[in-house]
Design a protein around this motif. Structure first.
Motif, PDB file in Angstrom:
ATOM      1  N   ILE A  72       0.864  -1.183   0.000  1.00 46.67           N
ATOM      2  CA  ILE A  72       0.000   0.000   0.000  1.00 46.67           C
ATOM      3  C   ILE A  72       0.900   1.232   0.000  1.00 46.67           C
ATOM      4  O   ILE A  72       1.821   1.330   0.820  1.00 46.67           O
ATOM      5  CB  ILE A  72      -0.915   0.031   1.241  1.00 46.67           C
ATOM      6  N   GLN A  73       0.655   2.167  -0.901  1.00 53.04           N
ATOM      7  CA  GLN A  73       1.367   3.437  -0.886  1.00 53.04           C
ATOM      8  C   GLN A  73       0.564   4.444  -0.073  1.00 53.04           C
ATOM      9  O   GLN A  73      -0.601   4.709  -0.369  1.00 53.04           O
ATOM     10  CB  GLN A  73       1.583   3.972  -2.308  1.00 53.04           C
ATOM     11  N   TRP A  74       1.203   4.993   0.957  1.00 52.23           N
ATOM     12  CA  TRP A  74       0.534   5.947   1.850  1.00 52.23           C
ATOM     13  C   TRP A  74       1.065   7.346   1.553  1.00 52.23           C
ATOM     14  O   TRP A  74       2.216   7.642   1.784  1.00 52.23           O
ATOM     15  CB  TRP A  74       0.808   5.567   3.307  1.00 52.23           C
ATOM     16  N   ALA A  75       0.213   8.191   1.007  1.00 52.94           N
ATOM     17  CA  ALA A  75       0.473   9.595   0.657  1.00 52.94           C
ATOM     18  C   ALA A  75       1.067   9.690  -0.741  1.00 52.94           C
ATOM     19  O   ALA A  75       1.864   8.852  -1.162  1.00 52.94           O
ATOM     20  CB  ALA A  75       1.358  10.298   1.667  1.00 52.94           C
ATOM     21  N   THR A  76       0.646  10.730  -1.464  1.00 56.66           N
ATOM     22  CA  THR A  76       1.064  10.881  -2.865  1.00 56.66           C
ATOM     23  C   THR A  76       1.497  12.309  -3.157  1.00 56.66           C
ATOM     24  O   THR A  76       1.111  12.912  -4.156  1.00 56.66           O
ATOM     25  CB  THR A  76      -0.069  10.460  -3.821  1.00 56.66           C
ATOM     26  N   GLY A  77       2.315  12.857  -2.248  1.00 63.97           N
ATOM     27  CA  GLY A  77       2.992  14.115  -2.547  1.00 63.97           C
ATOM     28  C   GLY A  77       4.158  13.839  -3.483  1.00 63.97           C
ATOM     29  O   GLY A  77       4.181  12.823  -4.181  1.00 63.97           O
ATOM     30  N   SER A  78       5.162  14.705  -3.490  1.00 62.47           N
ATOM     31  CA  SER A  78       6.286  14.514  -4.417  1.00 62.47           C
ATOM     32  C   SER A  78       7.021  13.209  -4.136  1.00 62.47           C
ATOM     33  O   SER A  78       7.364  12.454  -5.054  1.00 62.47           O
ATOM     34  CB  SER A  78       7.249  15.696  -4.337  1.00 62.47           C
ATOM     35  N   MET A  79       7.248  12.910  -2.860  1.00 60.04           N
ATOM     36  CA  MET A  79       7.880  11.638  -2.506  1.00 60.04           C
ATOM     37  C   MET A  79       6.952  10.469  -2.828  1.00 60.04           C
ATOM     38  O   MET A  79       7.373   9.456  -3.394  1.00 60.04           O
ATOM     39  CB  MET A  79       8.229  11.612  -1.016  1.00 60.04           C
TER      40      MET A  79
END
Length: 345
Positions: A5-12
């Motif tokens: 699961i990818q948590w957060a989708t800012g630049s990183m």
């Protein structure tokens, strides 16, 4: 295949999402976002990849219900530092390993009350928590400490970092989390919440290093300086007025029980020419002892058309992606890479 699961989708997070989608040994299981605007979007759309069939959610209950092996946790670090612990505890208790780039490098630095909650949650879920990154994460813990093996005696270790913010575009990051542009006549960030945030985060590096050298921290002395703008400075993130903060120079010196003094110094600047030769974008490590050791490390972008911040983002995500199999395979609890052959008194 490891389900992630990818948590957060800012630049990183967007970079992390692309790496997960592209990795042959990883399978994207879910995406957690903070904004309502991104909720319901396909992960491929967010990552500028073909559609994946995985839709983003901003409901933590939905994320907790996803069948996944690990969460790659890449939110922007928050004020206060411990604010993200509750979400991480819930993820661990749901049976998901967590690899975070937003702290959790050495929770033991903050005492049993903090570390034990995280450790107990990991044990209840039968999973592992790891904080990873470049700094904190690699520069001191895995490179500097390894270099101490070349010394028969050590008196001092000093790590100096320079971060050039002159090309950064995010006002929230540059003026918020970095503290640039603030008016010291109104609020001195050296004694406010930002100082507390970074003192907490980087104390983990110092306590980890002391432990690796078979010692412990007796005290940490802070010494922070501000550089004020001599004239108006215009950068992509905005404008810094004359007399406002153009650079922050954070320093912490840990005095270890084994007699070693260890200094971590971080310069964040909107204009590198304010600091002598303007050398930026690297770390300089000095180990004073017998013999003396100096190391320099630079992470830079090879593509002149790419934003200069991309290199560090790529490096951070490479460390995080590489850590996933190790964390999944580790016994339940708190995980940190342990350097080998470290100097001890």
């Amino acid at each position: 295949m490891i389900r992630v699961i990818q948590w957060a989708t800012g630049s990183m997070g967007r970079t992390a999402l692309r790496r997960i989608i592209d990795a042959p040994h990883l399978e994207l299981a879910g995406v957690h976002v903070y904004s309502a605007a991104k909720a319901g979007q396909d992960a491929g759309t967010i990552a500028r990849r073909p559609e994946t069939g995985i839709l983003a959610t901003n409901d933590i209950a939905d994320t907790l219900a996803i069948d996944a092996d690990v969460v790659l946790h890449t939110p922007r670090i928050t004020l206060p530092y411990e604010a993200m612990a509750e979400d991480v505890i819930r993820l661990l208790e749901s049976g998901k390993n967590v690899v975070s780039t937003a702290g959790f490098h050495w929770p033991q630095a903050h005492g049993a009350a903090y570390a034990d909650r995280l450790h107990a949650a990991a044990l209840r879920g039968g999973v592992t928590l790891a904080g990873v990154g470049v700094q904190p994460g690699v520069v001191v813990e895995r490179l500097t400490l390894a270099a101490t093996a070349m010394c028969s005696t050590i008196e001092r270790i000093e790590i100096r970092e320079t971060v050039d913010a002159s090309a950064m575009a995010s006002p929230e990051f540059v003026f918020g989390l970095m503290g640039l542009g603030s008016d010291p006549a109104v609020s001195d960030i050296r004694t406010g919440p930002l100082a507390a945030l970074y003192s907490t985060l980087f104390s983990e590096v110092l306590h980890f290093s002391a432990d690796a050298m078979g010692s412990h921290v007796e005290r940490i002395d802070p010494h922070h300086d501000l550089v004020l703008a001599p004239a108006e400075i215009i950068i992509p993130a905005g404008t810094i007025r004359p007399g406002h903060v153009a650079a922050t120079h954070w320093r912490w010196t840990a005095h270890l029980a084994n007699g070693v003094a260890m200094t971590l110094a971080i310069l964040w600047t909107a204009d590198p020419t304010l600091h002598g030769d303007g050398t930026t974008g690297h770390w300089i490590v000095d180990i004073t002892g017998r013999p003396n050791v100096r190391m320099t490390l630079d992470i830079h972008e090879g593509d002149p058309a790419a934003p200069p911040t991309r290199a560090l983002t790529d490096a951070t995500m490479a460390v995080a992606i590489r850590a996933i199999p190790d964390v999944v395979a580790a016994p339940p609890g708190l995980f940190a890479y342990q350097p080998q052959g470290v100097w001890q008194a």
